[in-house]
Scaffold this motif. Structure first.
Motif, mmCIF file in Angstrom:
data_model
loop_
_atom_site.group_PDB
_atom_site.id
_atom_site.type_symbol
_atom_site.label_atom_id
_atom_site.label_comp_id
_atom_site.label_asym_id
_atom_site.label_seq_id
_atom_site.Cartn_x
_atom_site.Cartn_y
_atom_site.Cartn_z
ATOM 1 N N VAL A 247 0.863 -1.179 0.000
ATOM 2 C CA VAL A 247 0.000 0.000 0.000
ATOM 3 C C VAL A 247 0.902 1.232 0.000
ATOM 4 N N ILE A 248 0.711 2.116 -0.993
ATOM 5 C CA ILE A 248 1.575 3.302 -1.076
ATOM 6 C C ILE A 248 0.830 4.595 -0.743
ATOM 7 N N GLU A 249 -0.512 4.565 -0.786
ATOM 8 C CA GLU A 249 -1.275 5.763 -0.424
ATOM 9 C C GLU A 249 -2.693 5.369 -0.021
ATOM 10 N N LEU A 250 -3.172 5.962 1.044
ATOM 11 C CA LEU A 250 -4.528 5.734 1.529
ATOM 12 C C LEU A 250 -5.306 7.041 1.441
ATOM 13 N N GLY A 251 -6.304 7.092 0.564
ATOM 14 C CA GLY A 251 -7.120 8.283 0.388
ATOM 15 C C GLY A 251 -8.447 8.179 1.108
ATOM 16 N N LYS A 252 -9.296 9.162 0.854
ATOM 17 C CA LYS A 252 -10.600 9.188 1.525
ATOM 18 C C LYS A 252 -11.488 8.035 1.073
ATOM 19 N N ASP A 253 -11.486 7.770 -0.219
ATOM 20 C CA ASP A 253 -12.334 6.701 -0.754
ATOM 21 C C ASP A 253 -11.586 5.788 -1.724
ATOM 22 N N PHE A 254 -10.248 5.752 -1.610
ATOM 23 C CA PHE A 254 -9.456 4.890 -2.488
ATOM 24 C C PHE A 254 -8.173 4.467 -1.779
ATOM 25 N N VAL A 255 -7.560 3.426 -2.321
ATOM 26 C CA VAL A 255 -6.261 2.955 -1.848
ATOM 27 C C VAL A 255 -5.392 2.693 -3.071
ATOM 28 N N ARG A 256 -4.154 3.201 -3.048
ATOM 29 C CA ARG A 256 -3.220 2.963 -4.140
ATOM 30 C C ARG A 256 -2.229 1.883 -3.725
ATOM 31 N N TYR A 257 -1.935 0.981 -4.684
ATOM 32 C CA TYR A 257 -1.062 -0.160 -4.417
ATOM 33 C C TYR A 257 0.120 -0.157 -5.378
ATOM 34 N N LYS A 258 1.150 -0.857 -4.960
ATOM 35 C CA LYS A 258 2.319 -1.080 -5.805
ATOM 36 C C LYS A 258 2.694 -2.545 -5.708
ATOM 37 N N LEU A 259 2.835 -3.166 -6.871
ATOM 38 C CA LEU A 259 3.185 -4.588 -6.922
ATOM 39 C C LEU A 259 4.536 -4.737 -7.605
ATOM 40 N N ASP A 260 5.529 -5.239 -6.859
ATOM 41 C CA ASP A 260 6.874 -5.469 -7.401
ATOM 42 C C ASP A 260 7.013 -6.925 -7.819
ATOM 43 N N LEU A 261 7.484 -7.131 -9.052
ATOM 44 C CA LEU A 261 7.625 -8.484 -9.588
ATOM 45 C C LEU A 261 8.941 -8.608 -10.347
ATOM 46 N N HIS A 262 9.392 -9.839 -10.498
ATOM 47 C CA HIS A 262 10.581 -10.135 -11.296
ATOM 48 C C HIS A 262 10.173 -10.984 -12.493
ATOM 49 N N ALA A 263 10.477 -10.489 -13.694
ATOM 50 C CA ALA A 263 10.225 -11.256 -14.912
ATOM 51 C C ALA A 263 11.428 -12.142 -15.219
ATOM 52 N N VAL A 264 11.270 -13.014 -16.181
ATOM 53 C CA VAL A 264 12.374 -13.896 -16.562
ATOM 54 C C VAL A 264 13.331 -13.198 -17.528
ATOM 55 N N SER A 265 12.960 -11.990 -17.972
ATOM 56 C CA SER A 265 13.779 -11.246 -18.919
ATOM 57 C C SER A 265 13.701 -9.763 -18.580
ATOM 58 N N ASN A 266 14.669 -8.994 -19.063
ATOM 59 C CA ASN A 266 14.632 -7.550 -18.855
ATOM 60 C C ASN A 266 14.000 -6.822 -20.042
ATOM 61 N N SER A 267 13.277 -7.546 -20.886
ATOM 62 C CA SER A 267 12.634 -6.965 -22.055
ATOM 63 C C SER A 267 11.535 -5.994 -21.625
ATOM 64 N N ASN A 268 11.627 -4.762 -22.095
ATOM 65 C CA ASN A 268 10.605 -3.773 -21.777
ATOM 66 C C ASN A 268 9.256 -4.138 -22.382
ATOM 67 N N ARG A 269 9.270 -4.747 -23.539
ATOM 68 C CA ARG A 269 8.022 -5.177 -24.165
ATOM 69 C C ARG A 269 7.328 -6.234 -23.309
#
Length: 293
Positions: A247-269
């Protein structure tokens, strides 16, 4: 994108040998038809102009060829970044244009030194009028001979983002995610915020999203649903510790999230495709929670 040294190998110098043959032909004509040419002042002047262009141009081409060969030999066993060969080619082209203009003046019997002296004031006015282009050209040369970026890199300059497809004296030519071509002045690299997104590629990427407060009350269910759909994904790391929903931000009627993941490649696509899939899963979860409430 990392450019290998062998990609910069010089091609067979056909133009160089054509110039050499042309000079040999001029020398032969000057030797065998010396008497006739001495009576044709105009032709003699044109030949002098051709010599003025061809001899320095041949020498320049030879130096360029040797420099590129030595550069590639030095970097033969390692990947290199930068645009050294591109810079050498562009600089050679500019010098050839200069030699061509001087040869043109000589062909018409005009002393280049006197001509340039007579145009000093005009040249100063031209320099003021084309100041932006001149500074862009200098910035382009600096970029070409630097290790900051290379053709193929994904960069962000100011508000522009895209992959470099060419570097000219005036602009960086970018191709954005919509396949549109963007011309970015070279000066922006040094005057605006500049990021090379390809310089330090990583398998780590981040997905950010926002949910209404009602859907956020079921955060454990969301986390489990995402784990179930992502842990067996062929393009994602299957290590449990690589999945981190924060959880990165808690608002009045919303919550913002951040999900960190590792892919098998560094391909931006690949990262963009994975982010799209994850956001679709989030939308499905939000719809199911709001529908059941």
């Amino acid at each position: 994108m990392i450019a290998k040294a062998e990609d910069n190998k010089p091609k067979f110098p056909y133009v160089f040998f054509l110039k050499v043959l042309f000079v040999i032909g001029l020398l032969a004509a000057d030797y065998y038809f010396k008497a006739e040419l001495s009576r044709e002042a105009d032709i003699k002047q044109v030949m002098r102009g051709l010599y003025t262009f061809l001899i320095p141009s041949i020498f320049l081409s030879f130096v360029r060829f040797i420099v590129i060969v030595l550069y590639n030999a030095r970097h033969k066993h390692r990947a290199v970044r930068g645009n050294f060969v591109l810079g050498v080619n562009r600089l050679t082209a500019v010098l050839n244009v200069v030699f061509g203009l001087i040869a043109l003046l000589v062909s018409f019997g005009i002393n280049p030194k006197d001509f340039i002296t007579g145009l000093t004031i005009v040249a100063m006015a031209i320099a003021v009028l084309f100041r932006d282009y001149i500074t862009n050209m200098i910035s382009g040369l600096i970029v070409m001979f630097s290790e900051q970026l290379s053709v193929g890199d994904r960069i962000k300059v100011g508000e522009h983002r895209g992959r470099i497809v060419d570097i000219t004296f005036a602009n960086l030519v970018l191709q954005d995610e919509e396949d549109d071509i963007i011309m970015v002045p070279n000066n922006l690299v040094f005057t605006a915020t500049f990021m090379n997104l390809s310089a330090h590629q990583s398998t780590l990427f981040t997905v950010r999203f926002e949910l209404p407060l009602l859907a956020s009350l079921h955060i454990e269910e969301l986390e489990q649903a995402l784990k179930d759909s992502l842990t067996t994904h062929p393009n994602l790391s299957d290590k449990p510790e690589d999945f981190q929903l924060k959880v990165i931000e808690l608002g009045k009627d919303f919550v913002r999230y951040k999900l960190d993941l590792h892919a098998v490649s560094n391909s931006n696509r690949m990262h963009r495709q994975l982010e799209n899939e994850i956001l679709k899963e989030v939308i499905k979860f939000e719809r199911s929670v709001l529908k059941s409430s």
